[in-house]
Scaffold this motif. Structure first.
Motif, PDB file in Angstrom:
ATOM      1  N   UNK A 147      -7.566  15.171   7.379  1.00 24.64           N
ATOM      2  CA  UNK A 147      -6.530  15.443   7.480  1.00 24.64           C
ATOM      3  C   UNK A 147      -5.613  15.508   6.226  1.00 24.64           C
ATOM      4  N   UNK A 148      -5.911  15.739   5.269  1.00 21.76           N
ATOM      5  CA  UNK A 148      -4.913  16.241   4.446  1.00 21.76           C
ATOM      6  C   UNK A 148      -4.145  17.663   4.289  1.00 21.76           C
ATOM      7  N   UNK A 149      -3.515  17.658   3.569  1.00 25.82           N
ATOM      8  CA  UNK A 149      -2.168  18.624   3.567  1.00 25.82           C
ATOM      9  C   UNK A 149      -3.411  20.117   3.983  1.00 25.82           C
ATOM     10  N   UNK A 150      -4.116  20.261   3.204  1.00 29.57           N
ATOM     11  CA  UNK A 150      -4.747  21.678   2.560  1.00 29.57           C
ATOM     12  C   UNK A 150      -5.957  21.515   2.968  1.00 29.57           C
ATOM     13  N   UNK A 151      -6.177  20.229   4.266  1.00 33.97           N
ATOM     14  CA  UNK A 151      -7.405  20.854   5.640  1.00 33.97           C
ATOM     15  C   UNK A 151      -6.606  20.848   6.453  1.00 33.97           C
ATOM     16  N   UNK A 152      -4.687  21.101   6.826  1.00 34.52           N
ATOM     17  CA  UNK A 152      -3.901  21.191   7.643  1.00 34.52           C
ATOM     18  C   UNK A 152      -3.237  22.994   7.641  1.00 34.52           C
ATOM     19  N   UNK A 153      -3.537  23.023   6.212  1.00 37.15           N
ATOM     20  CA  UNK A 153      -2.877  24.428   6.186  1.00 37.15           C
ATOM     21  C   UNK A 153      -4.933  25.384   6.515  1.00 37.15           C
ATOM     22  N   UNK A 154      -5.525  25.358   6.344  1.00 38.90           N
ATOM     23  CA  UNK A 154      -6.736  25.462   6.589  1.00 38.90           C
ATOM     24  C   UNK A 154      -6.474  26.347   8.279  1.00 38.90           C
ATOM     25  N   UNK A 199       3.838  -4.244   3.170  1.00 38.98           N
ATOM     26  CA  UNK A 199       4.539  -2.930   3.376  1.00 38.98           C
ATOM     27  C   UNK A 199       2.625  -1.933   2.922  1.00 38.98           C
ATOM     28  N   UNK A 200       3.840  -0.747   4.245  1.00 40.57           N
ATOM     29  CA  UNK A 200       2.904   0.466   3.822  1.00 40.57           C
ATOM     30  C   UNK A 200       4.240   1.158   3.527  1.00 40.57           C
ATOM     31  N   UNK A 201       3.355   2.454   2.841  1.00 36.33           N
ATOM     32  CA  UNK A 201       5.057   3.484   2.514  1.00 36.33           C
ATOM     33  C   UNK A 201       4.147   4.499   2.525  1.00 36.33           C
ATOM     34  N   UNK A 202       3.981   5.199   3.401  1.00 32.10           N
ATOM     35  CA  UNK A 202       4.069   6.249   3.299  1.00 32.10           C
ATOM     36  C   UNK A 202       4.183   7.852   2.768  1.00 32.10           C
ATOM     37  N   UNK A 203       3.985   8.805   2.396  1.00 35.52           N
ATOM     38  CA  UNK A 203       4.483  10.025   1.281  1.00 35.52           C
ATOM     39  C   UNK A 203       3.888  10.871   1.297  1.00 35.52           C
ATOM     40  N   UNK A 204       4.030  11.821   0.919  1.00 36.08           N
ATOM     41  CA  UNK A 204       3.221  13.464   0.655  1.00 36.08           C
ATOM     42  C   UNK A 204       4.581  14.074   1.756  1.00 36.08           C
ATOM     43  N   UNK A 205       3.373  15.305   1.658  1.00 31.75           N
ATOM     44  CA  UNK A 205       3.905  16.573   2.377  1.00 31.75           C
ATOM     45  C   UNK A 205       5.047  16.665   3.876  1.00 31.75           C
ATOM     46  N   UNK A 206       3.283  15.836   4.463  1.00 30.77           N
ATOM     47  CA  UNK A 206       2.728  15.830   5.216  1.00 30.77           C
ATOM     48  C   UNK A 206       3.252  14.745   6.165  1.00 30.77           C
ATOM     49  N   UNK A 207       3.821  14.125   5.416  1.00 34.71           N
ATOM     50  CA  UNK A 207       4.593  12.487   6.158  1.00 34.71           C
ATOM     51  C   UNK A 207       6.637  13.435   6.332  1.00 34.71           C
ATOM     52  N   UNK A 265       0.889  -1.066  -0.024  1.00 33.85           N
ATOM     53  CA  UNK A 265      -0.048  -0.700  -0.137  1.00 33.85           C
ATOM     54  C   UNK A 265       0.991   0.862  -0.089  1.00 33.85           C
ATOM     55  N   UNK A 266       0.214   2.219  -1.262  1.00 32.28           N
ATOM     56  CA  UNK A 266       1.177   3.530  -0.659  1.00 32.28           C
ATOM     57  C   UNK A 266       0.210   4.566  -0.427  1.00 32.28           C
ATOM     58  N   UNK A 267       0.289   5.047   0.639  1.00 30.60           N
ATOM     59  CA  UNK A 267      -0.417   6.336   0.997  1.00 30.60           C
ATOM     60  C   UNK A 267       0.131   7.724   1.469  1.00 30.60           C
ATOM     61  N   UNK A 268      -0.133   7.982   0.273  1.00 27.94           N
ATOM     62  CA  UNK A 268       0.050   9.657   0.027  1.00 27.94           C
ATOM     63  C   UNK A 268      -1.022  10.762   0.925  1.00 27.94           C
ATOM     64  N   UNK A 269      -0.284  11.266   2.251  1.00 32.15           N
ATOM     65  CA  UNK A 269      -0.350  12.228   2.550  1.00 32.15           C
ATOM     66  C   UNK A 269       0.173  13.743   1.892  1.00 32.15           C
ATOM     67  N   UNK A 270      -0.778  14.732   1.179  1.00 34.03           N
ATOM     68  CA  UNK A 270       0.310  15.433   0.696  1.00 34.03           C
ATOM     69  C   UNK A 270      -1.087  16.814   0.937  1.00 34.03           C
TER      70      UNK A 270
END
Length: 423
Positions: free
Chosen positions: A269-276, A342-350, A216-221
């Protein structure tokens, strides 16, 4: 009526074609690089192997290389796949970035370009910019050898048609034929997929020798998305919508999402929500660190929040941990259903590192079944900027050589006419 002799001849031709394709792919993947190795892997006789190899050399796919190690007799000549014969183009569109790259047929990146770009600029402006970026990095020789184009978009896309379907952050893109501009410019087959699927394919190439085929690739950008690999193959679902976990509803959440619904994971939980939420905290005077960022740059980005969290800003740490907690709860559901290795977590928040990952791990292991997590590896992506290009090349190579190879190999290189269902 077809005679039995004709039937036997057709079967023999089919077997010959199948074995020829198999031999080229064995050499291409490095699984067998000498005639004796090919014979052992395929079970074909020495004479048949020699004949098929000579055909592959004549067609231009293989060539003889150095001598391999001897097993007692004369050292065998190794074979190599001629990856330099063709070029693959990749255009990786993100919410706020645009990347293009050129690779050879082995996926080695030969040239790349990147620029900040808002996907909300629309399809015409975005594809026109991509073409200009390709113009800057393509030489005349590369243009004459383009075998395929891979395009990634930051939204749900119907894989068969290459058209985005109601993408929340891509105004004007709904139903747009993403393939058409690239086909018209380069005259090569084009495949379009979700951007997170490209990242999952890049991880597959990185882990090819590890045996971790269920991933699983989980992106949190800016947004949230998932790429699912089952036994090494992307799971796209019936229409290409698999993995769009950012728009599942979470408990006790009432924030309006960019998709128009309320309570989506991405809206909390997304990046745009955290910016808000970060901007709201700045307005209340709760974070001097984030206020200083906004004063200096005029905005706050998900990366700014991750950096501020690493530097000890309490508001940023709280935002990142809340995102991680919600992401971990959603991932736990996926772990119970999908049982990845395996789970790979990526993106700006990670990018906030263990502040984010530790919370995700805790929720996943707390909420998942023991058997599902017994051998589970959960890691942060290395966030290599070339990953979208590498993944796009993987997409094209898979389509060309593992799915459609039999339809065009006799021509020596792919054509739109041979791949008529692709255009």
């Amino acid at each position: 009526m077809i005679s039995s002799t004709s039937t036997v001849r057709f079967a023999a031709q089919t077997d010959a074609t199948t074995s020829l394709l198999a031999i080229v792919n064995l050499v291409r993947k490095g699984e067998a690089t000498t005639k004796p190795d090919i014979g052992r892997v395929t079970g074909l006789g020495r004479g048949v192997v020699t004949q098929r190899v000579e055909q592959a050399i004549t067609l231009g796919y293989l060539e003889e290389a150095d001598f391999g190690p001897s097993s007692g007799g004369r050292a065998p000549r190794t074979l190599r796949f001629r990856a330099e014969r063709g070029r693959i183009l990749v255009c990786a569109m993100g919410a706020l970035h645009l990347r293009v790259g050129v690779t050879d047929l082995d996926g080695r990146i030969l040239a790349r370009s990147h620029r900040v770009w808002d996907i909300a600029s629309g399809p015409d402006a975005t594809t026109a910019m991509a073409m200009r970026m390709f113009d800057d990095i393509l030489d005349a020789d590369a243009r004459s050898r383009i075998w395929g184009v891979g395009v990634g978009v930051p939204g749900p896309v119907e894989f068969e048609s290459g058209r985005p379907v109601a993408p929340p952050i891509m105004p004007g893109w709904n139903g747009f034929d993403v393939r058409r501009p690239f086909i018209e410019r380069f005259g090569a087959p084009v495949w379009v997929d979700n951007d997170v699927n490209l990242l999952a394919l890049s991880e597959r190439s990185r882990r090819r020798e590890s045996g971790q085929d269920d991933l699983i690739y989980f992106k949190v950008g800016s947004g949230i998305g998932v790429g699912l690999l089952s036994k090494g193959h992307l799971h796209r679902g019936a229409n290409g919508a698999a993995g769009d976990i950012g728009h599942v509803r979470i408990h006790d959440a009432g924030r309006l999402c960019r998709c128009g619904k309320t309570g989506c994971l991405e809206a909390s939980a997304g990046g745009w929500a955290l910016v808000r939420d970060a901007l709201e905290a700045v307005e209340r005077g709760e974070s001097q660190a984030l206020a200083a960022v906004r004063e200096r740059t005029g905005e706050i980005t998900p990366v700014d929040i991750s950096i501020a969290a690493q530097n000890g800003d309490a508001v940023s740490i709280g935002l990142v941990q809340r995102s991680a907690r919600l992401v971990g709860e959603s991932l736990a559901t996926l772990v119970n259903v999908f049982n990845p290795a395996v789970i790979v977590v990526g993106g700006a928040i990670s990018a906030s590192g263990e502040i984010f990952l530790a919370e995700v791990r805790q929720r996943v292991y707390e909420l998942s079944l023991p058997l599902a997590t017994r051998d589970l590896v959960l890691v942060r992506s290395i966030n290599d900027e070339d990953d979208p290009i590498r993944g796009g090349a993987e997409l094209v190579r898979e389509q060309l050589f593992e799915i459609h190879f039999g339809r065009w190999f006799a021509e020596g290189q792919p054509s739109l006419s041979a791949l008529e269902t692709v255009n």
